[in-house]
Design an enzyme around this catalytic site. Sequence first.
Site, mmCIF file in Angstrom:
data_model
loop_
_atom_site.group_PDB
_atom_site.id
_atom_site.type_symbol
_atom_site.label_atom_id
_atom_site.label_comp_id
_atom_site.label_asym_id
_atom_site.label_seq_id
_atom_site.Cartn_x
_atom_site.Cartn_y
_atom_site.Cartn_z
ATOM 1 N N LYS A 260 7.317 3.857 -4.468
ATOM 2 C CA LYS A 260 7.775 3.960 -5.856
ATOM 3 C C LYS A 260 7.692 5.413 -6.290
ATOM 4 O O LYS A 260 6.815 6.154 -5.841
ATOM 5 C CB LYS A 260 6.880 3.111 -6.779
ATOM 6 C CG LYS A 260 7.063 1.612 -6.649
ATOM 7 C CD LYS A 260 6.234 0.881 -7.708
ATOM 8 C CE LYS A 260 6.113 -0.605 -7.468
ATOM 9 N NZ LYS A 260 7.330 -1.391 -7.703
ATOM 10 N N ARG A 334 5.881 -11.520 -2.530
ATOM 11 C CA ARG A 334 6.325 -12.792 -1.932
ATOM 12 C C ARG A 334 5.817 -12.936 -0.504
ATOM 13 O O ARG A 334 5.592 -14.029 -0.018
ATOM 14 C CB ARG A 334 7.859 -12.886 -2.020
ATOM 15 C CG ARG A 334 8.586 -11.808 -1.302
ATOM 16 C CD ARG A 334 10.021 -11.647 -1.783
ATOM 17 N NE ARG A 334 10.112 -10.908 -3.042
ATOM 18 C CZ ARG A 334 11.236 -10.624 -3.666
ATOM 19 N NH1 ARG A 334 12.376 -11.033 -3.172
ATOM 20 N NH2 ARG A 334 11.229 -9.955 -4.804
HETATM 21 N N1 BES Z 1 4.875 -5.732 -8.459
HETATM 22 C C1 BES Z 1 6.261 -5.458 -8.432
HETATM 23 C C2 BES Z 1 6.983 -6.061 -9.640
HETATM 24 C C3 BES Z 1 6.698 -5.421 -10.951
HETATM 25 C C4 BES Z 1 7.584 -4.513 -11.443
HETATM 26 C C5 BES Z 1 5.593 -5.746 -11.676
HETATM 27 C C6 BES Z 1 7.351 -3.923 -12.656
HETATM 28 C C7 BES Z 1 5.350 -5.156 -12.886
HETATM 29 C C8 BES Z 1 6.243 -4.236 -13.383
HETATM 30 C C9 BES Z 1 6.899 -6.020 -7.174
HETATM 31 O O1 BES Z 1 6.105 -5.991 -6.053
HETATM 32 C C10 BES Z 1 8.099 -5.195 -6.909
HETATM 33 O O2 BES Z 1 7.942 -4.046 -6.652
HETATM 34 N N2 BES Z 1 9.254 -5.822 -6.993
HETATM 35 C C11 BES Z 1 10.489 -5.183 -6.787
HETATM 36 C C12 BES Z 1 11.308 -6.067 -5.884
HETATM 37 C C13 BES Z 1 12.519 -5.417 -5.316
HETATM 38 C C14 BES Z 1 12.135 -4.348 -4.322
HETATM 39 C C15 BES Z 1 13.354 -6.490 -4.651
HETATM 40 C C16 BES Z 1 11.178 -4.995 -8.134
HETATM 41 O O3 BES Z 1 11.057 -5.881 -8.982
HETATM 42 O O4 BES Z 1 11.777 -3.955 -8.338
HETATM 43 ZN ZN ZN Z 2 6.302 -4.110 -5.065
#
Ligand code: BES
Ligand code: ZN
Length: 489
Positions: A260, A334
């Site tokens: 990120k 997941r």
């Molecule tokens: N933990 C994150 C989701 C999240 C995003 C929680 C913002 C709280 C605030 C999750 O693991 C993630 O990074 N999801 C990605 C999935 C994508 C790569 C398919 C997302 O939601 O961008």
């Molecule tokens: Zn993530």
Amino acid sequence: MNITVVNREDRVADEVEIILYLVMEGDATPSGLDFELRPAMVSAGKITVVYGARGKQHRMLVGLGSVAGFDAERLRRAAGCAARAIGTEGYRSVAVALEVSADNLNEESFMEAWVEGWLLGRYTFDKYKQTPQQQSIERMFLISENKEPQSLNRMIARTVHRAESIMLARDWCNEPANVMTPGYLVEQVERLFAGRNVGTRIYRGEELEQFGMNGLLAVGQGSRHQPALIELTYSPNPSLPLLALVGKGMTFDMGGMNVKTGRDLSEARFDMGGACAVVGALDFLLRNESPANVVALIAIADNVPGAGALLPSSIIRYPNGLTVQVGNTDAEGRLILADALLHAQRLGAEEIIDIATLTGSIGHALGLRVAGVWGHRSCTEKLQGIGERNGDRVWPMPLVDDDESLLRSEYADLNNISSSAYGGAVAAALFLRKFIGGSVRWAHIDMANTVQASAHRGYETAGATGFGVRLLADYVMHNSSLHGEGTDL
Ligand code: BES
Ligand code: ZN
Ligand code: ZN
């Protein structure tokens, strides 16, 4: 802080520094007020301090909005605002005149909502500050019409426990990344439940391998901190169908190799909101000695990549035979939840609720106040109803069968990301469904949008909200009561 219910005739109001009056639009002005209310004073959550002349008491008006649509949640929010205002003003003792006409809340539910909102609203997380904010308030008297006010004290004690379990979830979720590592979380859980009526089992390293928990092993492989699965069993009523509560405990989600980016990634520490919800709910159920047959499974890992971290294109094999290709290491939740879902079924769970900060997409779909829920209608509808009443709101979302094709991989049975840019939260739910057997009732809650508040708001304080504790605890209690086990609900 000491909270006591007293009868009006006890005349304790004369001894406190300030009296709180709840004021509602369209309702009579409380008897103790000798001035006209202005319209702004009655708006929901509005706090007005009326300073008394020397030797006279101060008064605080707490706006509750209009009579129409008034409910426990509005009261909890107003109580949270009042608690913070009392803290700012530095009063030590307050009395609350609870005389408003609320047709849909009896006196007990009214006080319960008030106390819960109050305690949550005054929450602070300042253990790392040199001068933590001092809580001035020592005593709160709730003035009741009840001739035997002591009868309400049991409810007060239970509400204090409930708020404490929610604040525990907030505390853990707020912990900074250098403290809250997988090892620390495991230690805290062990310590919290030691000596209580809970069976604890921790799976790490070889134990994870033995059970084929390859999602946890894969996600955790690049981090300095090893992953773990915690299994907590609370079964005072083993004849009830076994319910598994599964929580995502990503202590820090840096994205893995799909790292990120951003100016401040501090919020990546909130990726354990699901785990905290499960822990808080179990803590409350135990303190309340609620009837239940529950296993809590907390999947813990750290998605901070080292050189050996999971690489995109890797394929993970799960013990149910499914293989998953990792299209994106940031869709890690997941991958670890799949292990926990399979484990829940290995333990014989007839019903599973998982809760996770799973996708950013859920916030795009629902905004920031209501989490998403998928799964069997019997579970999702119950969760929705419970959340409407207790403040942890969820909204049912669809499992769009046709969209399963979006999870196609060239080399494995599934990809962990969707090929579409739309409906990411739905795709994640469809992914999880692949790990649920036909006879199991299942619900999945995506709370990525409700895990934190950006500013103080009602009984929420900036930072972790503790979302999910009430929802899961009340769900368990509701379920037990349906099966004829006694509960206070
Ligand atoms: N933990 C994150 C989701 C999240 C995003 C929680 C913002 C709280 C605030 C999750 O693991 C993630 O990074 N999801 C990605 C999935 C994508 C790569 C398919 C997302 O939601 O961008
Ligand atoms: Zn993530
Ligand atoms: Zn995550």
